[in-house]
Design a protein around this motif. Sequence first.
Motif, PDB file in Angstrom:
ATOM      1  N   LYS A 147       0.886  -1.123   0.077  1.00  0.00           N
ATOM      2  CA  LYS A 147      -0.099  -0.050  -0.235  1.00  0.00           C
ATOM      3  C   LYS A 147       1.032   1.197  -0.102  1.00  0.00           C
ATOM      4  O   LYS A 147       0.414   2.021  -0.473  1.00  0.00           O
ATOM      5  CB  LYS A 147      -0.808   0.127   1.290  1.00  0.00           C
ATOM      6  N   THR A 148       2.039   1.311   0.689  1.00  0.00           N
ATOM      7  CA  THR A 148       2.872   2.688   0.696  1.00  0.00           C
ATOM      8  C   THR A 148       4.330   2.146   0.489  1.00  0.00           C
ATOM      9  O   THR A 148       4.821   0.919   1.090  1.00  0.00           O
ATOM     10  CB  THR A 148       2.730   2.927   2.272  1.00  0.00           C
ATOM     11  N   LEU A 149       4.939   2.870  -0.277  1.00  0.00           N
ATOM     12  CA  LEU A 149       6.275   2.756  -0.534  1.00  0.00           C
ATOM     13  C   LEU A 149       7.137   4.039  -0.433  1.00  0.00           C
ATOM     14  O   LEU A 149       6.632   5.219  -0.785  1.00  0.00           O
ATOM     15  CB  LEU A 149       6.580   2.167  -2.131  1.00  0.00           C
ATOM     16  N   ARG A 150       8.201   3.995   0.299  1.00  0.00           N
ATOM     17  CA  ARG A 150       8.917   5.166   0.669  1.00  0.00           C
ATOM     18  C   ARG A 150      10.442   4.815   0.201  1.00  0.00           C
ATOM     19  O   ARG A 150      10.889   3.906   0.687  1.00  0.00           O
ATOM     20  CB  ARG A 150       9.030   5.494   1.991  1.00  0.00           C
ATOM     21  N   LEU A 151      11.050   5.570  -0.634  1.00  0.00           N
ATOM     22  CA  LEU A 151      12.282   5.484  -1.145  1.00  0.00           C
ATOM     23  C   LEU A 151      13.131   6.670  -1.012  1.00  0.00           C
ATOM     24  O   LEU A 151      12.764   7.935  -1.249  1.00  0.00           O
ATOM     25  CB  LEU A 151      12.366   5.016  -2.669  1.00  0.00           C
ATOM     26  N   SER A 152      14.523   6.809  -0.525  1.00  0.00           N
ATOM     27  CA  SER A 152      15.253   7.847  -0.249  1.00  0.00           C
ATOM     28  C   SER A 152      16.661   7.616  -1.043  1.00  0.00           C
ATOM     29  O   SER A 152      17.368   6.418  -0.453  1.00  0.00           O
ATOM     30  CB  SER A 152      15.264   8.357   0.853  1.00  0.00           C
ATOM     31  N   PHE A 153      17.147   8.506  -1.759  1.00  0.00           N
ATOM     32  CA  PHE A 153      18.467   8.239  -2.274  1.00  0.00           C
ATOM     33  C   PHE A 153      19.311   9.385  -1.964  1.00  0.00           C
ATOM     34  O   PHE A 153      18.991  10.598  -2.388  1.00  0.00           O
ATOM     35  CB  PHE A 153      18.458   7.910  -3.750  1.00  0.00           C
ATOM     36  N   HIS A 154      20.384   9.139  -1.563  1.00  0.00           N
ATOM     37  CA  HIS A 154      21.464  10.475  -1.273  1.00  0.00           C
ATOM     38  C   HIS A 154      22.737   9.827  -1.509  1.00  0.00           C
ATOM     39  O   HIS A 154      23.235   9.039  -0.959  1.00  0.00           O
ATOM     40  CB  HIS A 154      21.183  10.589   0.470  1.00  0.00           C
TER      41      HIS A 154
END
Length: 181
Positions: free
Chosen positions: A8-15
Amino acid sequence: FSLQKELKTLRLSFHLTNFTNRGLKSLKKAFQTMSELRAFHINFEECSRISTEGLEFLQEGLSSMKSLVHYTLGINHCNNIILDSQLPLLIREMPSLESLGLAIENCFDVTDEGMQAIRNQLKKLNILKRVNFTLSGLNGITNKGFESLLDGIQSTSEIESLKIKVTNCKYVNDEGFKILR
Protein backbone atom coordinates in the motif's frame (compact mmCIF):
# COMPACT_ATOMS: atom_id res chain seq x y z
CA PHE A 1 12.98 -9.52 -2.87
CA SER A 2 9.62 -9.42 -4.52
CA LEU A 3 7.26 -6.51 -4.04
CA GLN A 4 3.86 -7.79 -3.14
CA LYS A 5 0.76 -6.94 -5.06
CA GLU A 6 -0.82 -5.89 -1.75
CA LEU A 7 1.81 -3.22 -0.98
CA LYS A 8 0.00 0.00 0.00
CA THR A 9 2.86 2.42 0.76
CA LEU A 10 6.37 2.69 -0.64
CA ARG A 11 9.03 5.16 0.58
CA LEU A 12 12.40 5.47 -1.15
CA SER A 13 15.23 7.89 -0.43
CA PHE A 14 18.50 8.23 -2.33
CA HIS A 15 21.33 10.42 -1.05
CA LEU A 16 24.72 10.58 -2.75
CA THR A 17 24.20 7.17 -4.27
CA ASN A 18 25.11 5.54 -7.56
CA PHE A 19 21.43 5.03 -8.30
CA THR A 20 20.88 5.56 -12.04
CA ASN A 21 18.21 5.74 -14.73
CA ARG A 22 18.41 1.96 -14.95
CA GLY A 23 17.16 1.72 -11.38
CA LEU A 24 14.24 4.00 -12.17
CA LYS A 25 13.43 1.89 -15.23
CA SER A 26 13.32 -1.17 -12.96
CA LEU A 27 11.06 0.72 -10.56
CA LYS A 28 8.75 1.55 -13.47
CA LYS A 29 8.44 -2.18 -14.19
CA ALA A 30 7.88 -2.96 -10.50
CA PHE A 31 4.94 -0.56 -10.42
CA GLN A 32 3.13 -2.93 -12.76
CA THR A 33 2.97 -5.51 -9.94
CA MET A 34 1.83 -2.98 -7.31
CA SER A 35 -1.79 -2.58 -8.28
CA GLU A 36 -2.79 -1.70 -4.70
CA LEU A 37 -0.14 1.01 -4.10
CA ARG A 38 -1.85 4.05 -2.63
CA ALA A 39 1.10 6.11 -1.38
CA PHE A 40 4.49 6.66 -2.95
CA HIS A 41 7.22 8.88 -1.52
CA ILE A 42 10.60 9.30 -3.20
CA ASN A 43 13.48 11.61 -2.42
CA PHE A 44 16.62 12.33 -4.44
CA GLU A 45 19.47 14.28 -2.88
CA GLU A 46 22.66 14.96 -4.79
CA CYS A 47 21.99 12.12 -7.21
CA SER A 48 24.22 13.04 -10.11
CA ARG A 49 23.65 9.85 -12.10
CA ILE A 50 19.94 10.38 -12.71
CA SER A 51 18.85 12.33 -15.77
CA THR A 52 15.61 13.48 -17.33
CA GLU A 53 15.26 10.02 -18.89
CA GLY A 54 15.12 8.53 -15.40
CA LEU A 55 12.40 10.95 -14.32
CA GLU A 56 10.43 9.97 -17.41
CA PHE A 57 10.64 6.29 -16.40
CA LEU A 58 9.44 7.19 -12.92
CA GLN A 59 6.50 9.23 -14.14
CA GLU A 60 5.46 6.69 -16.78
CA GLY A 61 5.22 4.12 -14.03
CA LEU A 62 3.34 6.42 -11.70
CA SER A 63 0.85 7.62 -14.30
CA SER A 64 -0.22 4.01 -14.85
CA MET A 65 -1.04 3.64 -11.14
CA LYS A 66 -4.82 3.94 -10.97
CA SER A 67 -4.94 3.50 -7.18
CA LEU A 68 -2.25 6.10 -6.28
CA VAL A 69 -3.75 8.67 -3.91
CA HIS A 70 -0.66 10.17 -2.17
CA TYR A 71 2.53 11.19 -3.99
CA THR A 72 5.54 12.99 -2.57
CA LEU A 73 8.68 13.88 -4.51
CA GLY A 74 11.73 15.58 -3.07
CA ILE A 75 14.64 16.82 -5.15
CA ASN A 76 17.64 18.53 -3.57
CA HIS A 77 20.89 19.58 -5.27
CA CYS A 78 20.02 17.74 -8.47
CA ASN A 79 20.81 20.38 -11.07
CA ASN A 80 21.55 17.79 -13.72
CA ILE A 81 17.92 16.65 -13.90
CA ILE A 82 15.74 19.58 -12.90
CA LEU A 83 15.32 22.22 -15.55
CA ASP A 84 12.15 24.16 -16.25
CA SER A 85 11.32 21.91 -19.18
CA GLN A 86 11.42 18.81 -16.93
CA LEU A 87 9.15 20.11 -14.18
CA PRO A 88 5.93 18.93 -15.89
CA LEU A 89 7.35 15.39 -15.71
CA LEU A 90 7.22 15.58 -11.93
CA ILE A 91 3.45 15.72 -11.68
CA ARG A 92 1.87 14.20 -14.74
CA GLU A 93 -1.79 13.40 -14.62
CA MET A 94 -2.58 10.79 -12.01
CA PRO A 95 -6.31 10.04 -12.03
CA SER A 96 -6.83 9.29 -8.32
CA LEU A 97 -4.30 11.68 -6.79
CA GLU A 98 -5.64 13.49 -3.72
CA SER A 99 -2.42 14.46 -1.94
CA LEU A 100 0.69 15.95 -3.54
CA GLY A 101 3.96 16.84 -1.86
CA LEU A 102 6.70 18.47 -3.89
CA ALA A 103 10.01 19.73 -2.50
CA ILE A 104 12.44 21.39 -4.89
CA GLU A 105 15.54 22.57 -3.09
CA ASN A 106 18.80 24.06 -4.31
CA CYS A 107 18.09 23.33 -7.95
CA PHE A 108 19.50 26.50 -9.43
CA ASP A 109 18.15 26.08 -12.97
CA VAL A 110 14.49 26.33 -11.89
CA THR A 111 12.88 29.65 -12.88
CA ASP A 112 9.48 31.31 -13.19
CA GLU A 113 8.94 29.34 -16.39
CA GLY A 114 9.18 26.13 -14.38
CA MET A 115 6.62 27.39 -11.87
CA GLN A 116 4.26 28.15 -14.76
CA ALA A 117 4.76 24.59 -16.04
CA ILE A 118 3.82 23.22 -12.59
CA ARG A 119 0.77 25.51 -12.55
CA ASN A 120 -0.37 24.01 -15.85
CA GLN A 121 -0.03 20.48 -14.48
CA LEU A 122 -1.86 21.36 -11.24
CA LYS A 123 -4.83 22.55 -13.26
CA LYS A 124 -5.19 18.98 -14.55
CA LEU A 125 -5.39 17.49 -11.04
CA ASN A 126 -8.96 18.44 -10.25
CA ILE A 127 -9.52 16.12 -7.25
CA LEU A 128 -6.41 17.21 -5.36
CA LYS A 129 -7.27 17.82 -1.67
CA ARG A 130 -3.90 18.22 0.06
CA VAL A 131 -0.88 20.12 -1.21
CA ASN A 132 2.49 20.46 0.51
CA PHE A 133 5.17 22.37 -1.41
CA THR A 134 8.66 23.32 -0.31
CA LEU A 135 10.69 25.72 -2.41
CA SER A 136 14.15 26.43 -1.10
CA GLY A 137 17.27 28.02 -2.56
CA LEU A 138 15.59 28.70 -5.90
CA ASN A 139 17.02 32.04 -6.92
CA GLY A 140 15.56 31.83 -10.41
CA ILE A 141 12.04 32.22 -9.05
CA THR A 142 10.46 35.64 -8.62
CA ASN A 143 7.06 36.77 -7.36
CA LYS A 144 5.69 36.17 -10.85
CA GLY A 145 6.62 32.48 -10.76
CA PHE A 146 5.38 32.06 -7.22
CA GLU A 147 2.05 33.66 -8.16
CA SER A 148 1.79 31.18 -11.06
CA LEU A 149 2.25 28.30 -8.63
CA LEU A 150 -0.41 29.67 -6.27
CA ASP A 151 -2.77 30.18 -9.22
CA GLY A 152 -2.40 26.51 -10.13
CA ILE A 153 -3.14 25.47 -6.56
CA GLN A 154 -6.21 27.72 -6.37
CA SER A 155 -7.56 26.23 -9.60
CA THR A 156 -7.98 22.93 -7.78
CA SER A 157 -11.41 23.41 -6.24
CA GLU A 158 -11.19 20.49 -3.80
CA ILE A 159 -8.22 21.80 -1.72
CA GLU A 160 -8.72 21.14 2.00
CA SER A 161 -5.15 21.48 3.23
CA LEU A 162 -2.36 23.67 1.90
CA LYS A 163 1.18 23.97 3.18
CA ILE A 164 3.77 26.04 1.35
CA LYS A 165 7.27 26.57 2.69
CA VAL A 166 9.49 29.13 0.96
CA THR A 167 13.09 29.41 2.14
CA ASN A 168 16.04 31.27 0.62
CA CYS A 169 14.22 32.23 -2.57
CA LYS A 170 15.58 35.76 -2.56
CA TYR A 171 13.25 37.13 -5.25
CA VAL A 172 10.01 36.01 -3.61
CA ASN A 173 8.55 38.46 -1.09
CA ASP A 174 5.21 39.78 0.20
CA GLU A 175 4.07 40.63 -3.32
CA GLY A 176 4.18 36.96 -4.29
CA PHE A 177 1.32 36.25 -1.89
CA LYS A 178 -1.07 38.92 -3.17
CA ILE A 179 -2.97 36.37 -5.25
CA LEU A 180 -4.26 34.80 -2.02
CA ARG A 181 -6.50 37.79 -1.29
